[in-house]
Write a protein that holds these residues in place. Structure first.
Motif, PDB file in Angstrom:
ATOM      1  N   LEU A 325      -2.090   0.165 -36.456  1.00  0.00           N
ATOM      2  CA  LEU A 325      -2.013   1.714 -37.037  1.00  0.00           C
ATOM      3  C   LEU A 325      -1.030   1.873 -37.961  1.00  0.00           C
ATOM      4  O   LEU A 325       0.424   2.017 -37.909  1.00  0.00           O
ATOM      5  N   THR A 326      -1.641   2.033 -38.937  1.00  0.00           N
ATOM      6  CA  THR A 326      -0.426   1.532 -40.336  1.00  0.00           C
ATOM      7  C   THR A 326       0.316   2.734 -41.127  1.00  0.00           C
ATOM      8  O   THR A 326       1.544   2.900 -41.252  1.00  0.00           O
ATOM      9  N   ASN A 327      -0.448   3.429 -40.576  1.00  0.00           N
ATOM     10  CA  ASN A 327      -0.412   4.898 -40.829  1.00  0.00           C
ATOM     11  C   ASN A 327       0.586   6.131 -40.117  1.00  0.00           C
ATOM     12  O   ASN A 327      -0.787   6.037 -39.358  1.00  0.00           O
ATOM     13  N   TYR A 328       0.784   7.262 -40.709  1.00  0.00           N
ATOM     14  CA  TYR A 328       0.548   8.873 -39.345  1.00  0.00           C
ATOM     15  C   TYR A 328      -0.984   8.803 -38.849  1.00  0.00           C
ATOM     16  O   TYR A 328      -0.949   9.054 -37.691  1.00  0.00           O
ATOM     17  N   PHE A 329      -1.921   8.916 -40.011  1.00  0.00           N
ATOM     18  CA  PHE A 329      -3.202   9.217 -40.380  1.00  0.00           C
ATOM     19  C   PHE A 329      -3.297   8.544 -39.056  1.00  0.00           C
ATOM     20  O   PHE A 329      -4.494   9.105 -38.423  1.00  0.00           O
ATOM     21  N   ALA A 330      -3.226   7.085 -39.280  1.00  0.00           N
ATOM     22  CA  ALA A 330      -4.616   6.615 -38.312  1.00  0.00           C
ATOM     23  C   ALA A 330      -3.819   6.155 -37.236  1.00  0.00           C
ATOM     24  O   ALA A 330      -4.295   7.197 -35.638  1.00  0.00           O
ATOM     25  N   TRP A 331      -2.363   6.832 -36.920  1.00  0.00           N
ATOM     26  CA  TRP A 331      -1.739   6.598 -35.001  1.00  0.00           C
ATOM     27  C   TRP A 331      -2.433   7.737 -34.741  1.00  0.00           C
ATOM     28  O   TRP A 331      -2.679   8.026 -33.246  1.00  0.00           O
ATOM     29  N   ASN A 332      -2.570   8.986 -35.732  1.00  0.00           N
ATOM     30  CA  ASN A 332      -2.182  10.060 -35.342  1.00  0.00           C
ATOM     31  C   ASN A 332      -3.711  10.333 -34.314  1.00  0.00           C
ATOM     32  O   ASN A 332      -3.921  11.055 -33.460  1.00  0.00           O
ATOM     33  N   LYS A 333      -4.168   9.809 -35.431  1.00  0.00           N
ATOM     34  CA  LYS A 333      -6.074   9.779 -35.280  1.00  0.00           C
ATOM     35  C   LYS A 333      -6.883   8.919 -33.380  1.00  0.00           C
ATOM     36  O   LYS A 333      -6.773   9.590 -32.866  1.00  0.00           O
ATOM     37  N   TRP A 334      -5.487   7.963 -33.592  1.00  0.00           N
ATOM     38  CA  TRP A 334      -5.457   7.273 -32.334  1.00  0.00           C
ATOM     39  C   TRP A 334      -5.275   8.114 -30.868  1.00  0.00           C
ATOM     40  O   TRP A 334      -5.810   8.051 -29.819  1.00  0.00           O
ATOM     41  N   LEU A 335      -3.776   8.730 -30.981  1.00  0.00           N
ATOM     42  CA  LEU A 335      -3.635   9.854 -30.643  1.00  0.00           C
ATOM     43  C   LEU A 335      -4.917  11.145 -30.487  1.00  0.00           C
ATOM     44  O   LEU A 335      -5.244  11.509 -28.375  1.00  0.00           O
ATOM     45  N   SER A 336      -5.761  11.149 -30.790  1.00  0.00           N
ATOM     46  CA  SER A 336      -6.038  12.169 -30.604  1.00  0.00           C
ATOM     47  C   SER A 336      -7.558  12.017 -29.679  1.00  0.00           C
ATOM     48  O   SER A 336      -7.775  12.319 -28.713  1.00  0.00           O
ATOM     49  N   TYR A 337      -8.306  10.563 -30.154  1.00  0.00           N
ATOM     50  CA  TYR A 337      -8.946  10.384 -29.391  1.00  0.00           C
ATOM     51  C   TYR A 337      -8.195   9.287 -27.997  1.00  0.00           C
ATOM     52  O   TYR A 337      -9.231   9.883 -26.887  1.00  0.00           O
ATOM     53  N   LEU A 338      -7.361   9.521 -28.115  1.00  0.00           N
ATOM     54  CA  LEU A 338      -6.181   8.936 -26.473  1.00  0.00           C
ATOM     55  C   LEU A 338      -6.576  10.159 -25.864  1.00  0.00           C
ATOM     56  O   LEU A 338      -6.393   9.570 -24.728  1.00  0.00           O
ATOM     57  N   SER A 339      -6.682  11.061 -26.771  1.00  0.00           N
ATOM     58  CA  SER A 339      -5.748  12.040 -25.235  1.00  0.00           C
ATOM     59  C   SER A 339      -7.499  12.393 -24.437  1.00  0.00           C
ATOM     60  O   SER A 339      -7.357  13.322 -23.428  1.00  0.00           O
TER      61      SER A 339
END
Lengths: 372, 549
Positions: A325-339
């Protein structure tokens, strides 16, 4: 002399739920809701909160039905071996995947505030080292450390929010409903906010350690209500201080609020550092609780004895995931899936399990209803 | 009979060498603690033979090859003279008692003769019951059982033709009188400390607590020293699990000698490698008494004035005995001062490094300017400056501790004052660094307990390095790690950071501050005492006083 089994009091359970819920995402929360729902963002928080309060109650009710068992065991009995195993795995996965993204949030928070220009690997790896060390200790210690850290965080956070009321402008909250229609694509982008509410799935794994199962639903509902009210208060304050337009443009509204309310004290020039440092504590509790429950769930799933080797065994995996998760977009997407996973684990799964348990009891004859 | 003999001569006596009157006092008070236990049954029990010479040969073989063991041969003037031998250790046994109460009693007793003619067999018993006017006399019939009492200062009397021997309490050695402990001096409060004699110490505790529930249990530790270790606790208050655990751990110790209670401390700690001490040590009798009243267990060791107290929490290392003798506002303030100086002594240098290295924007502008100005021309980087200064302080501290009294103070003045001033003037270090380091050192001296002060000192160095590497973030991480570490420590089952982690709201009354005594209704719950009530009557709350109820 050391106790072999520990029991959690209601107070500890409440603080555990708070500890897992309140994490790095909260500093982002007002920005997210402002982007989705405009001035009425705090209503969104309350509305979403109601759902999660209800879900937490259901979760706790499962604990009353299956005292002494975790989701790993009772889902196996309810749904059969393969499906139950899968359920346990999903729950564990939820906790496990929570950690890398929290590490990333922490790293970003540290890099923009107290340790600028520090290489990201340095921040995340040192944090991870301390995290793994903490998780390798026993649960009793973790629960106690969680108590202190989360209490400090709550007090500091509430103080910052209260100071914010000096700049509060009610007109910023009007009109209450400013958004024509919910933009689902936008909501998907900001879905990570759900994770701020879903600390309560940890209940699924602590039933054996609860002393009084009767008071469990009340504790769970109280905890989630506290979380929701805190968030709502925080969101209202942030929106009221900055106005939704400005909040929507901020990456870290929580930090901005702390900076805004700042007043000079004799020794420290900027008070927002205190918020950041205490929030590091909040992220720390979120991470070690998630880590602990992931590991303890896994060891229950595979019938392992001690969990501390597993902590160090999983460490490279989690650390590797966090480097993706190198940048905001990557981890934000991760968060969405995680939610999505969070909604499944926190809402769908408890309701479904309760339904199956009820069905089994209603059918009755099989005898194996889990009431023992 | 033995229990009734108390602490008879409380008059303070300065250091006595030799066998004066005071030595006799010690002999009476310092009774054999291990009497109840006798010798360990593992040893072979050679019975006494009727042949005196044989017995003496045996004892000489065992202990007689040392020149301080005296075999006094003597003859009882009876129709058939009976040879006796008095065995004792010179220096441990009081010569006065032996001369006056053993030898003299045996010499001029007319009724001994009549008794002897009447009943020869019971001569030994008769001597014990009617002749010897010594407080403690026992009849033993095993040679090996004699050895330990003799080596602890008692006198054994062997009779020719009898299979029994008498052991008389003649203990009387040079001892130090009771005076105020230097390390834990108080402005207000009792000025008594423990001494090196176990019996004096347990008697001191008894003088305070006249409760039938007070238990003094003696355990013997050390294969060669056979030191007596007394557990002191209130049976109806102390948590039995803790008492049991202490006994179990003491029983597990298998060591040749116990020089000082610190050896026990290290052997019975919960975490053997713990950075922090988890057992409190004190020289003050009143501290042990207060601890016993709270439901803790005091461990008093022979030959050292330092008693141990278990269980203990971290915060207690920062309590001074005086906190309970001053009025509460004063005590409250003292506690707060002490705890804030604990915080400073741990974090000040590292915060200084972290702020000036990474976050100078956090320092208020005038201060920042001052800081930058004072550092101008200093050749070392800041962290090196701090580390070097810390090291220098440690060296000065150690040097002044090792040198005898007045010289030590000189070192302090030369080291701290002259060297510091000269270094600043020479531009080697900045004045601000000197202030920070000196303040830290002074803060660390406020800790009433030496052991925990050392732990904090040790921690300070890694924290400076962490601050150098990671700034505030590093310090936060280190604090988390430290928190997890200390929260995991248990002291005999009691969480080390309680009453804060885990929270015990009731106990916080006596932690970072101290509320008035009338408000402390209960004993600290952290120690899980059997009897939690300290005051039976409900004390009035301040609001009740205000309302006049």
């Amino acid at each position: 002399m050391s106790k072999t089994t520990m029991f959690l009091s209601s107070r500890q359970i409440i603080l555990l739920i708070l500890g897992l819920s309140i994490g790095g995402g909260n500093l982002l929360l007002p920005g997210r809701v402002a982007r989705v729902f405009g001035t009425g963002g705090w209503i969104l928080v309350l509305a979403a909160g109601l759902i999660f309060i209800f879900a937490a109650w259901i979760c706790a009710c499962l604990g009353r039905i299956f005292p002494g068992e975790t989701v790993v065991e009772f889902s196996r009995r309810l749904l059969g071996r393969p499906l139950g195993f899968l359920t346990g795995l999903v729950v564990v996965l939820f906790f496990l995947l929570y950690i890398p993204v929290e590490i990333r949030i922490l790293q970003e928070l540290v890099n923009i505030s107290i340790l600028r220009r520090a290489p990201s690997w340095f921040v995340s790896s040192t944090f991870f080292l301390v995290l793994a060390y903490a998780t390798a200790t026993d649960f009793e210690t973790l629960a106690q450390v969680n108590e202190v850290l989360i209490e400090i965080t709550l007090i500091v956070g509430l103080m910052v929010t209260l100071f914010g009321w000096r700049f509060f402008d009610p007109s910023h909250l009007q009109p209450v409903f400013s958004v024509e229609e919910m933009n689902l694509a936008k909501f998907w982008e900001e879905a990570g906010m759900i994770l701020g509410f879903t600390g309560y799935p940890l209940l699924l794994l602590v039933f054996p350690f609860v002393r009084r199962h009767r008071s469990l639903p009340r504790a769970a509902v109280f905890a989630v209500t506290l979380v929701v009210l805190t968030y709502a208060f925080f969101t209202i304050t942030t929106l009221g201080v900055f106005g939704w337009n400005e909040v929507a443009g901020q990456a870290w509204p929580g930090l901005e609020l702390a900076k805004a309310v700042n007043f000079e004290v004799v020794i420290l020039e900027r008070l927002d550092m205190i918020l950041i440092v205490s929030w590091l504590g909040a992220i720390f509790t979120t991470c070690f609780l998630a880590y602990h429950f992931a590991v303890s769930g896994l060891s229950r799933l595979f019938n392992l004895r001690s969990h501390s080797p597993l902590v160090w065994g999983l460490a490279p995996v989690i650390y590797y995931l966090s480097t993706i998760l190198t940048n905001y977009f990557a981890w934000n997407k991760w968060l969405s899936y995680l939610s999505v996973l969070a909604v499944f684990v926190g809402v769908v799964l408890p309701v479904f399990l309760l339904f199956v348990a009820g069905l089994r009891r209603w059918l009755g004859s099989s005898g194996d209803t889990g009431e023992d | 009979m033995k229990k009734r003999r108390g602490f008879r001569q409380p008059k303070p006596v300065s250091r006595t060498r030799g066998q004066g009157k005071t030595g006799q006092g010690a002999g009476q008070v310092a009774r054999t603690c291990a009497r109840e236990k006798g010798m360990s049954p593992a040893q072979e029990n050679a019975g006494l033979s009727p042949d005196l010479q044989e017995n003496v040969e045996y004892l000489k073989e065992k202990i007689g090859r040392s020149d301080d063991v005296v075999f006094r041969e003597y003859t009882l003037e009876l129709p058939d003279p009976v040879a006796i031998v008095v065995v004792f250790v010179d220096g441990l046994a009081s010569k006065e008692i032996i001369n006056e109460y053993i030898l003299q009693s045996l010499t001029f007793k007319g009724e001994l003769k009549s008794e002897w003619t009447r009943d020869k067999k019971n001569l030994v018993r008769h001597i014990k019951d009617k002749v010897l006017n010594i407080n403690e006399v026992r009849v033993l019939s095993s040679l090996d059982e004699l050895i330990t009492p003799i080596l602890s200062g008692e006198a054994a009397i062997l009779f020719d033709g009898y299979e029994e021997a008498l052991v008389c309490n003649t203990r009387g050695w040079a001892y130090r009188s009771i005076d105020e402990p230097e390390t834990e001096a108080v402005i207000r409060g009792p000025r008594v400390g423990f001494t090196e004699t176990l019996r004096f110490n347990t008697a001191q505790v008894r003088r305070w607590i006249r409760d039938p529930d007070l238990r003094v249990k003696v355990v013997r530790v050390g294969r060669r020293t056979k030191s007596d270790v007394a557990l002191v606790y209130l049976e109806s208050v102390a948590n039995p699990q803790v008492v049991e655990e202490v006994e179990r751990r003491l029983g597990k110790i298998d060591i040749d000698g116990v020089m000082e209670s610190s050896i026990l401390q290290e052997m019975i700690e919960d975490r053997k490698l713990s950075l922090f001490p988890t057992i409190q040590s004190t020289e003050r009798a009143d501290r042990v008494v207060a601890a016993v009243l709270e439901g803790k267990v005091g461990i008093i060791t022979d030959n050292t004035p330092f008693a141990l107290i278990v269980p203990v929490t971290f915060w207690e290392f920062y309590y001074a005995a005086e906190d309970y003798y001053h009025r509460w506002p004063m005590a409250f303030l003292l506690r707060l001062v002490r705890f804030s100086s604990f915080f400073f002594s741990l974090y000040l240098p590292s915060l200084y490094v972290a702020l000036s290295f990474y976050n100078p924007e956090l320092i208020p502008f005038p201060l920042a300017v001052q800081l930058a100005g004072s550092r101008e021309g200093v050749p070392f980087p800041l962290f090196l400056e701090v580390l070097l200064m810390e090291l220098a302080i440690e060296i000065i501290r150690e040097a002044s501790a090792r040198l005898p009294g007045p010289l030590g103070q000189t070192i302090g003045i030369v080291g701290g004052f002259i060297l510091g001033d000269a270094a600043v003037r020479a531009g080697l270090i900045s004045p601000l660094t000197t202030v920070v380091v000196a303040l830290t050192a002074i803060c660390s001296f406020t800790s009433p307990n030496f052991g925990v002060a050392i732990s904090i000192r040790i921690l300070r160095f890694p924290l400076v390095i962490v601050a150098l590497v990671g700034g505030l973030y590093g310090l936060a991480l280190a604090t988390f790690a430290l928190l997890v570490y200390t929260a995991g420590i248990r002291s005999f089952g009691v969480p080390f950071l309680s009453p804060f982690v885990p929270l015990q709201p009731e106990d916080i009354k006596d932690s970072l501050g101290r509320v008035p005594f009338w408000a402390m209704l209960n004993r600290p719950r952290s120690y899980k005492p059997l009897d939690t009530k300290r005051q039976k009557t409900k004390a009035r709350h301040w609001w009740e006083r205000l309302l006049g109820r």
